[in-house]
Design a protein around this motif. Structure first.
Motif, PDB file in Angstrom:
ATOM      1  N   PHE A 112     -19.034 -32.182 -33.108  1.00  0.00           N
ATOM      2  CA  PHE A 112     -19.567 -30.838 -33.278  1.00  0.00           C
ATOM      3  C   PHE A 112     -21.087 -30.903 -33.150  1.00  0.00           C
ATOM      4  CE2 PHE A 112     -15.432 -29.882 -34.922  1.00  0.00           C
ATOM      5  CZ  PHE A 112     -15.273 -28.508 -34.774  1.00  0.00           C
ATOM      6  N   ILE A 113     -21.646 -29.793 -32.705  1.00  0.00           N
ATOM      7  CA  ILE A 113     -23.091 -29.633 -32.684  1.00  0.00           C
ATOM      8  C   ILE A 113     -23.458 -28.662 -33.800  1.00  0.00           C
ATOM      9  CG2 ILE A 113     -22.866 -27.873 -30.865  1.00  0.00           C
ATOM     10  CD1 ILE A 113     -25.913 -30.177 -31.248  1.00  0.00           C
ATOM     11  N   GLY A 168     -23.798 -21.344 -28.366  1.00  0.00           N
ATOM     12  CA  GLY A 168     -22.669 -21.457 -27.459  1.00  0.00           C
ATOM     13  C   GLY A 168     -22.551 -22.847 -26.881  1.00  0.00           C
ATOM     14  N   SER A 169     -21.305 -23.258 -26.582  1.00  0.00           N
ATOM     15  CA  SER A 169     -21.058 -24.576 -25.994  1.00  0.00           C
ATOM     16  C   SER A 169     -20.094 -24.429 -24.821  1.00  0.00           C
ATOM     17  CB  SER A 169     -20.480 -25.544 -27.030  1.00  0.00           C
ATOM     18  OG  SER A 169     -19.236 -25.076 -27.521  1.00  0.00           O
ATOM     19  N   ARG A 170     -20.289 -25.256 -23.787  1.00  0.00           N
ATOM     20  CA  ARG A 170     -19.439 -25.242 -22.597  1.00  0.00           C
ATOM     21  C   ARG A 170     -19.277 -26.678 -22.115  1.00  0.00           C
ATOM     22  NH1 ARG A 170     -22.441 -22.393 -18.776  1.00  0.00           N
ATOM     23  NH2 ARG A 170     -21.609 -20.409 -19.479  1.00  0.00           N
ATOM     24  N   VAL A 202     -25.561 -33.884 -34.068  1.00  0.00           N
ATOM     25  CA  VAL A 202     -24.258 -34.194 -33.487  1.00  0.00           C
ATOM     26  C   VAL A 202     -23.486 -35.017 -34.502  1.00  0.00           C
ATOM     27  CG1 VAL A 202     -23.040 -35.318 -31.602  1.00  0.00           C
ATOM     28  CG2 VAL A 202     -25.192 -34.140 -31.156  1.00  0.00           C
ATOM     29  N   THR A 203     -22.268 -34.610 -34.783  1.00  0.00           N
ATOM     30  CA  THR A 203     -21.473 -35.266 -35.818  1.00  0.00           C
ATOM     31  C   THR A 203     -20.388 -36.143 -35.208  1.00  0.00           C
ATOM     32  OG1 THR A 203     -19.871 -33.452 -35.960  1.00  0.00           O
ATOM     33  CG2 THR A 203     -21.850 -33.284 -37.315  1.00  0.00           C
ATOM     34  N   PRO A 262     -18.053 -26.562 -31.494  1.00  0.00           N
ATOM     35  CA  PRO A 262     -17.445 -27.803 -30.984  1.00  0.00           C
ATOM     36  C   PRO A 262     -18.043 -28.184 -29.637  1.00  0.00           C
ATOM     37  CG  PRO A 262     -15.986 -25.948 -30.605  1.00  0.00           C
ATOM     38  CD  PRO A 262     -17.143 -25.409 -31.392  1.00  0.00           C
ATOM     39  N   LEU A 263     -18.058 -29.482 -29.381  1.00  0.00           N
ATOM     40  CA  LEU A 263     -18.556 -29.992 -28.107  1.00  0.00           C
ATOM     41  C   LEU A 263     -17.435 -30.231 -27.110  1.00  0.00           C
ATOM     42  CD1 LEU A 263     -21.158 -32.591 -29.450  1.00  0.00           C
ATOM     43  CD2 LEU A 263     -21.641 -30.380 -28.392  1.00  0.00           C
ATOM     44  N   THR A 264     -16.187 -30.104 -27.546  1.00  0.00           N
ATOM     45  CA  THR A 264     -15.047 -30.375 -26.663  1.00  0.00           C
ATOM     46  C   THR A 264     -14.339 -29.112 -26.218  1.00  0.00           C
ATOM     47  OG1 THR A 264     -13.639 -30.666 -28.622  1.00  0.00           O
ATOM     48  CG2 THR A 264     -14.657 -32.642 -27.666  1.00  0.00           C
TER      49      THR A 264
END
Length: 914
Positions: free
Chosen positions: A185-186, A318-320, A180-181, A204-206
């Motif tokens: 971002f992951i 994937g991110s949600r 995690v930055t 992205p995490l957002t």
């Protein structure tokens, strides 16, 4: 001030009177590593190596517990070329298997560097596998690994079972590194062997996203919408749930002006200096530096992330994002996830828990575990009152009403809130049981005797077991104390914490800016006696180390932290022996018919425990402990010898390309057999001259294992069936090898020398193997009659116990009264007649000191020796060759088998001495 003056006056008013107790207080300024998020990274690996950051230089330090010698992990090229351009590492993480090491080094005025290392054969052998730079403002905040080992668990009935898998499913023997930055971002780093080389996917995490391998990268922006602000992540956690491939990422961010870049300097303590207003852009008047919107956001962002392998073997990430959690408390110092496995057999009804393994397989494997998020806040108030810690627990519940793929699968709700008045929470960690966590609480004030020396210990905190998720004190566990020297009371605050692999010890690193930076080790809480109603564990397991040791051996984890506790002088011999005995009983009950499955593993532990206790002992006790650990080591060595002969065997013949190695093993075994038979003769003569006393009272069952041997420890080889069986197999191998070599004509000088040495060692030993082997096969029937309980007690102390002496006497009498022994040759060596008795002890000491712990040959000291971290033995496995000048392929296979561990099970290292 007035109170301090009163104490000072009272302490100096009367000459010769004891000074009154001195009060110490923990000031908020001592907590700046926690408040400013300037923690020191610490990692405790599966192989019991502790990794930490150098206080001032961009270096990763490591040492094997509990050695005092450090070694330095090699730095990547950018750090070697310009070490002053980088800070000490802020993130250090070790893979679950212990084969991969990761660290992140922030740049002082530029980009940072992330580095991956791959471990070699030795514990202190690491090589840089890959490194890459990270832009300023996108540094790495936290790291986690997939493919966690399925943990072993002991139910309250003493039945062992494994918990379901946790986290994303990856290819076998492969882990993915998740990063995690600061830019929210992951990064998923896929490592060999799942991919040919390091591959990183970034999401992205957002924002919702789906990143596929081999597709063009997308530029994402995570700046605050419409405000011109820049969000910088300062705290993050990654949580895996049982039986669920998706995982959650929780983050806490700072909102900064968009033309500012977050760095570690911006998180430093505010001492009232004016900001550089010349950097404000004229068009950003709405968001000037005195605006209330800048600073720590009062929400926790949570994102659901998934990793999968599609039918074309391409990796997808994937991110949600989930709805943010309102958390108005500032000064958030830690985020952590806790995973609770599905219902375990220990919590099921009696009818359902008759076969826990079946229940786990049929029921729990289909259920998804629970996941909780904890947020820890350090409240310093107005900086005039004692600081206190607050913990909020959020439950991450699976959403069962998912209507489409875009709907979030988790609903997060606030469950509990706990306030620790006048306490600072140093760590919160899983305990190995689903309903308990371990917590370290530092006191904000205390009392110490002012007359104490600076080196004397005072209590500054407590380690407790807390019920989860309510965080109430769990009375089933015995708390432990956190100690420090009296001169550091009120200043020794943990800037970095790591829990040992078996959850028995905690390592605390002080702040890098503190005077006298140091590392301290503290014990963790253990379960009380009778904490569980109906438990079949005995009272002797009150320290919980037996339970932990069983799980460590089943999980193939290094038991160094448990061994350290058992070896300490503060741990009584009764507690140590009882722990080892109960470990054998529990392992035997869970061996599924393979009673000998764990014996060698336990013997390796026994070797190290008694070796450690011998270092702290004197006199007769030291002699007994030394003989006991040497007896355990001999058992391990004989099993390794049998493995070597089997690998080099071809029917009734042996591979002659490995002749020198097999000769060395044969000579060692004959020397061992001589030592054993000498003790047999001495034992027989002593018992023959001692009148037998009949016991008139009926025999009572043993209530505790004996603490001292009833006979010489080496005599366990004559009374324990498992040990006896392997000794007999070794005698067969040596006899067969001698006959094979004796029937061949030597074709070269080396072969002739090897043949002569082997013949002299066997034929002049005073033991006739032709007669001894059939005799041992006959004597083998006597140890088989010994009760299993007594055999475990013998193995616990690696020596005969009083109840087996009648069986030992029968075995020894058959051996001693046979014609297989020539007493003159056995007790008088040829070297004694030639060199004199005065040279005997010197020659023997040199031989023992320079003997390879694995091959049993002489160490040639070519600079390629390795040290065993368990027994301290040295070996030249994988060296530059041997006397014969050639090693057979079969011997190379055997060398490879023992290249990663010693015969006692200990790992190798070149820099650390045991």
């Amino acid at each position: 001030m007035m109170q301090d003056a009163k104490h000072l006056a009272a302490g100096t008013s009367a000459k010769g009177k004891a000074k009154e107790d001195a009060h110490w207080h923990l000031g908020w300024w001592e907590l700046h590593p926690l408040i400013d998020r300037a923690k020191r990274p610490v990692a405790w690996s599966k192989s019991s190596v502790i990794f930490s950051a150098h206080p001032t230089q961009p270096l990763v330090l490591a040492r094997h517990f509990s050695s005092s010698r450090q070694f330095v992990i090699p730095s990547p090229t950018p750090l070697v070329a310009s070490p002053t351009a980088y800070e000490p590492p802020t993130v250090i993480s070790i893979s679950p298997s212990g084969d991969w090491l990761f660290a992140y080094f922030p740049g002082r005025d530029g980009d940072g560097v992330a580095c991956l290392w791959k471990r070699g054969i030795q514990l202190d052998s690491y090589s840089v596998r890959d490194f890459w730079t990270t832009p300023r403002g996108a540094g790495i905040v936290t790291a986690a690994w997939t493919n966690h080992n399925r943990e072993w668990v002991l139910s309250d009935a003493g039945v062992a079972y494994r918990q379901p898998p946790r986290g994303p499913v990856m290819p076998i023997n492969s882990s993915a590194l998740l990063l995690v930055t600061q830019s929210l971002f992951i990064n998923a780093c896929f490592l060999p062997p799942s991919v040919p080389s390091l591959k990183i996917l970034r999401a992205p995490l957002t924002l919702p996203s789906m990143i596929k391998e081999n597709e063009p990268s997308v530029e994402w922006s995570t700046d605050k919408q419409g405000g011109g602000g820049h969000r910088s992540c300062v705290s993050a956690a990654i949580g895996f749930s049982h039986n669920d491939s998706a995982f959650l990422v929780a983050t806490r961010s700072l909102l900064l002006p968009s033309n500012q870049t977050a760095s570690h300097d911006e998180h430093a303590m505010d001492i009232g200096l004016p900001l550089d207003l010349t950097q404000i852009h004229p068009s950003d008047e709405r968001y000037s530096y005195d605006s209330d919107i800048w600073g720590e956001e009062l929400v926790i962002d949570v994102c659901e992330v998934g990793i999968q392998l599609d039918p074309s073997n391409s990796l997808n990430l994937g991110s949600r994002p989930l709805p943010p959690l309102f958390h108005p408390s500032p000064h958030l110092i830690d985020l952590a996830f806790f995973s609770i496995p599905p219902e375990s057999p220990a919590n099921q009804s009696p009818a359902a828990s008759k076969d826990p393994r079946r229940q786990v397989k049929e029921g729990a494997a289909e259920k998804v575990g629970s996941l909780y998020l904890t947020a820890t806040v350090l409240d310093c108030g107005d900086y005039a009152t004692p600081p206190r810690s607050e913990v909020t627990v959020f439950a991450c519940v699976r959403n069962t009403n998912v209507t489409n793929k875009a709907s979030p699968r988790f609903m997060i709700t606030r469950e509990y809130h706990k306030v620790f008045d006048n306490k600072v929470l140093g760590f919160l960690s899983p305990s190995g049981t689903s309903n308990t966590v371990l917590a370290g609480l530092w006191d904000t004030s205390g009392v110490s005797n002012s007359s104490r020396k600076k080196s004397e210990q005072v209590q500054i905190g407590t380690c407790l077991a807390l019920q989860f998720p309510s965080l109430n004190i769990d009375d089933r566990w015995e708390p432990s104390r956190i100690m420090t020297t009296s001169d550091r009371a009120g200043r020794d605050v943990p800037a970095g914490v790591a829990i040992s692999q078996n959850r028995t010890l905690v390592c605390c690193m002080s702040s890098s800016t503190a005077v006298g930076t140091r590392t301290s080790i503290h014990p963790l809480p253990r379960r009380h006696v009778g904490a569980v109603a109906g438990s079949t564990f005995t009272d002797a397991q009150k320290n919980g180390l037996s339970r932990a040791l069983c799980l460590a051996l089943m999980s193939r984890e290094s038991p160094s932290d448990i061994i350290h506790s058992l070896s300490l002088p503060s741990t009584s011999m009764l507690s140590t022996v009882t722990t080892l005995y109960n470990t054998l009983c529990t392992l035997a009950a869970n061996a599924n018919g393979l009673a000998e499955m764990w014996l060698i593993e336990v013997l390796g532990v026994i070797t190290e425990v008694y070796l450690g206790k011998a270092r702290y002992s004197q006199g007769v006790e030291k002699e007994n402990l030394t003989a006991q650990w040497m007896a355990a080591h001999d058992i391990c060595s004989i099993e390794a010898l049998n493995t070597a002969f089997e690998d080099c065997r071809d029917g009734n013949a042996y591979d002659l390309e490995a002749i020198w190695q097999l000769v060395g093993l044969s000579i060692w075994f004959m020397d061992f057999l001589q030592r054993l038979l000498k003790e047999c003769i001495l034992f027989h003569d002593e018992k023959s001259n001692t009148p037998e006393v009949r016991q008139e009272t009926p025999e009572k069952p043993d209530t505790s294992p004996p603490l001292t041997p009833a006979a010489a420890p080496i005599l366990i080889h004559a009374v324990h069936p498992y040990v006896f069986k392997h000794m007999l197999a070794a005698a067969h191998h040596v006899k067969r090898f001698r006959d094979h070599i004796g029937g061949l004509s030597a074709k070269g000088e080396n072969a002739q020398i090897a043949k002569d040495i082997l013949m002299d060692a066997i034929d002049c030993s005073g033991i006739q193997l032709d007669v001894m082997i059939p005799l041992l096969a006959e004597v083998m029937q006597i140890p088989i009659k010994v009760p299993q309980d007594q055999l475990r007690r013998c193995l616990t102390i690696c020596a005969p116990v009083p109840r087996v002496l009648p069986f030992l006497k029968q075995s020894v009498e058959k051996i001693v009264n046979s014609n297989a022994i020539d007493r003159a040759k056995l007790f008088i060596k040829v070297s004694e007649l030639v060199d004199g008795v005065s040279q005997m002890s010197l020659a023997e000491n040199v031989k023992v000191k320079n003997t390879d712990v694995v091959t049993k040959g002489l160490l040639l000291q070519r600079g390629s020796e390795k040290n065993c971290v368990r027994c301290g033995g040295r070996s030249e496995i994988g060296g530059d060759g041997n006397v014969a000048g050639h090693i057979s392929l079969r011997w190379q296979h055997w060398e490879k088998m023992w290249a990663t561990r010693c015969v006692c099970g200990g790992a190798w290292t070149r820099s650390i001495s045991s």
